[in-house]
Write an enzyme that holds these catalytic residues in place. Structure first.
Site, short mmCIF file in Angstrom:
data_model
loop_
_atom_site.label_atom_id
_atom_site.label_comp_id
_atom_site.label_asym_id
_atom_site.label_seq_id
_atom_site.Cartn_x
_atom_site.Cartn_y
_atom_site.Cartn_z
N TYR A 152 7.13 52.75 7.14
CA TYR A 152 5.97 51.90 6.84
C TYR A 152 4.71 52.74 6.68
CZ TYR A 152 2.94 47.76 7.26
OH TYR A 152 2.02 46.76 7.03
N LYS A 156 2.60 52.77 3.17
CA LYS A 156 1.22 52.30 3.14
C LYS A 156 0.24 53.44 2.88
CE LYS A 156 1.89 47.91 3.78
NZ LYS A 156 1.59 46.93 2.70
#
Length: 254
Positions: A152, A156
């Protein structure tokens, strides 16, 4: 406010959480809104609350480039133009590095990063015509590392820098590109965390405002970035984090 009357907006991941709040915000400000998600029933539940003549519900998986191309084509065919793209769809996988599978890694990259790229590429020809705007949902997890969250964080972080890169490339075309970087927000993605009072207490201790974020608070910043009120703002990754990023990480002294 009716900042988006006559404007057409696509919101991905619109069936819940930040996406749902964002779709509702744009609709309340007069926009024609295309709500995109891969979950049919929750998407239908959100769509039915919005004005039918100004709302399009569209099923698509943003990790599929052909589906994203078809999404944009369908929206422009229905409403005749495109002014704003909100790349919000996202998934989460984490854990210890040695235990993260190839499938988990690709799942996060395919939705959280590839989906943003596919959306920007498909929407660009139409956004050029309207001097439109792109707003990506990044995260504070894209501006700094978290424990046991490498897929993640990587995805991101890439969205944060993709936002900057596209702002440079598309500025001369009249298209602005920004992102929002929320901290812990009350969504379906964080539902389990919201049930853990001990964990929430740790978050409240680290967040200067002392609470978690609500989806409508992120939606408000997305709407601002997409509006003419932000007409000279591009390449910004705006923290919507209650002050988390204001800290250098050291504990309070008192």
């Amino acid at each position: 406010m009716k900042r988006f009357e006559g404007k057409v907006v696509i919101v991905t991941g619109a069936a819940s959480g930040i996406g749902e709040a964002t779709a509702r915000r744009f609709s309340s400000e007069g926009a024609c809104v295309a709500l995109v998600d891969r979950n049919e029933m929750p998407l239908a539940d959100v769509s039915k609350d919005l004005p039918a003549q100004f709302t399009l519900s569209h099923l698509a998986d943003v990790s599929d480039s052909e589906a994203v191309d078809a999404m944009v084509t369908t929206v422009v065919k229905r409403f005749g133009r495109l002014d704003v793209l909100v790349n919000n769809a996202g998934v989460y996988e984490g854990g210890d590095l040695a235990e993260i599978t190839n499938e988990q890694w690709r799942k996060v990259m395919a939705t959280d990063l590839d989906g943003v790229f596919f959306g920007c590429r498909a929407a660009l020809p139409h956004l050029e015509k309207t001097s439109g705007s792109i707003v990506n949902t990044a995260s504070v997890s894209g501006t700094g590392g978290d424990w046991a969250t490498s897929p993640y964080n990587a995805a991101k972080g890439a969205v944060v820098n993709l936002t900057r890169s596209l702002a440079l490339d598309l500025g001369k075309k009249g298209v602005r590109v920004n992102s929002v970087c929320p901290s812990l927000t009350r969504t379906g993605l964080t539902a389990d965390m919201m049930q853990d009072e001990e964990l929430l207490a740790k978050f409240r201790e680290r967040i200067p405002l002392g609470r978690v974020c609500e989806p409508h608070e992120v939606a408000a910043v997305i709407a601002f970035l997409a509006s003419d009120d932000a007409s000279f703002v591009t390449g910004a990754n705006v923290a919507v984090d209650g002050g988390v990023s204001a800290s250098n990480g050291q504990p309070p002294l008192a």
